[in-house]
Scaffold this active site. Structure first.
Site, mmCIF file in Angstrom:
data_model
loop_
_atom_site.group_PDB
_atom_site.id
_atom_site.type_symbol
_atom_site.label_atom_id
_atom_site.label_comp_id
_atom_site.label_asym_id
_atom_site.label_seq_id
_atom_site.Cartn_x
_atom_site.Cartn_y
_atom_site.Cartn_z
ATOM 1 N N CYS A 136 12.573 -6.033 -23.499
ATOM 2 C CA CYS A 136 12.744 -4.821 -22.746
ATOM 3 C C CYS A 136 12.273 -4.933 -21.345
ATOM 4 C CB CYS A 136 12.176 -3.613 -23.571
ATOM 5 S SG CYS A 136 10.579 -4.095 -24.439
ATOM 6 N N HIS A 137 11.316 -5.746 -21.158
ATOM 7 C CA HIS A 137 10.686 -6.224 -19.904
ATOM 8 C C HIS A 137 11.809 -6.433 -18.855
ATOM 9 C CE1 HIS A 137 10.445 -9.925 -21.863
ATOM 10 N NE2 HIS A 137 10.361 -10.318 -20.646
#
Length: 179
Positions: A136-137
């Site tokens: 998700c980064h």
């Protein structure tokens, strides 16, 4: 029954969560929504085979290798929409980023919809229970804003830099985490 163990990483302490055979969580110290998808108590077990495998995966990741997500049995807990978003996150290659809006467009296309809310995608991304492994980064705002990250923006920046992302077009928002 769920289990937990700790992993000391270059970005701080990480807590892993699992059932008998699958990773259900990876949370960074101080992360928002820490353990929120696991109902009930997680029992400490440092020798669970899935934890040993995942720690080796993380060792390789932090050595600069690019281990495949598919090497690990993942079972994030969440509804159908979140599962769809999390599966899409697994397709983002190392060293690349994508916007919330791009994800929304792709999911809308896949579902035969005219459009989908980037904010809804952002909610699913923000509640990813297996951060780092489900990357998700690697999701940013349309204008290059690094936006919010439940593990903290400093960790997001470190992970992106670590993976070799070109940071020249990305920036830290002055305030807020809106998409």
């Amino acid at each position: 029954m769920f289990y937990k163990t700790d992993y000391n990483s270059p970005i701080g302490n990480i807590t892993l969560g699992a059932d008998e055979n699958n990773i259900v969580g990876l949370w960074m110290e101080g992360q928002k929504y820490f353990g929120d998808t696991v109902k009930g108590e997680m029992h400490k077990n440092d020798n669970l085979p899935i934890f040993l495998t995942t720690k080796k995966w993380l060792d390789r990741y932090f050595k600069g290798e690019k281990p495949e997500i598919a090497e690990l049995p993942l079972a994030p807990i969440g509804g159908e929409f979140r599962q769809t978003v999390w599966k899409f996150l697994c397709e983002i290659p190392y060293g690349q980023v994508i916007t919330y809006g791009e994800i929304a467009k792709k999911i809308a296309q896949k579902r035969g919809l005219n459009r989908m809310s980037a904010q809804a995608v952002g909610g699913a991304v923000g509640h990813n229970p297996i951060s780092l492994i489900i990357p998700c980064h690697r999701v940013v705002g349309t204008n290059g804003s690094l936006t919010g990250y439940s593990g903290g923006l400093d960790k997001k920046i470190r992970l992106l830099e670590f993976e070799g992302v070109d940071m020249s077009k990305l920036y830290r928002p002055k305030k807020g985490t809106a998409l």
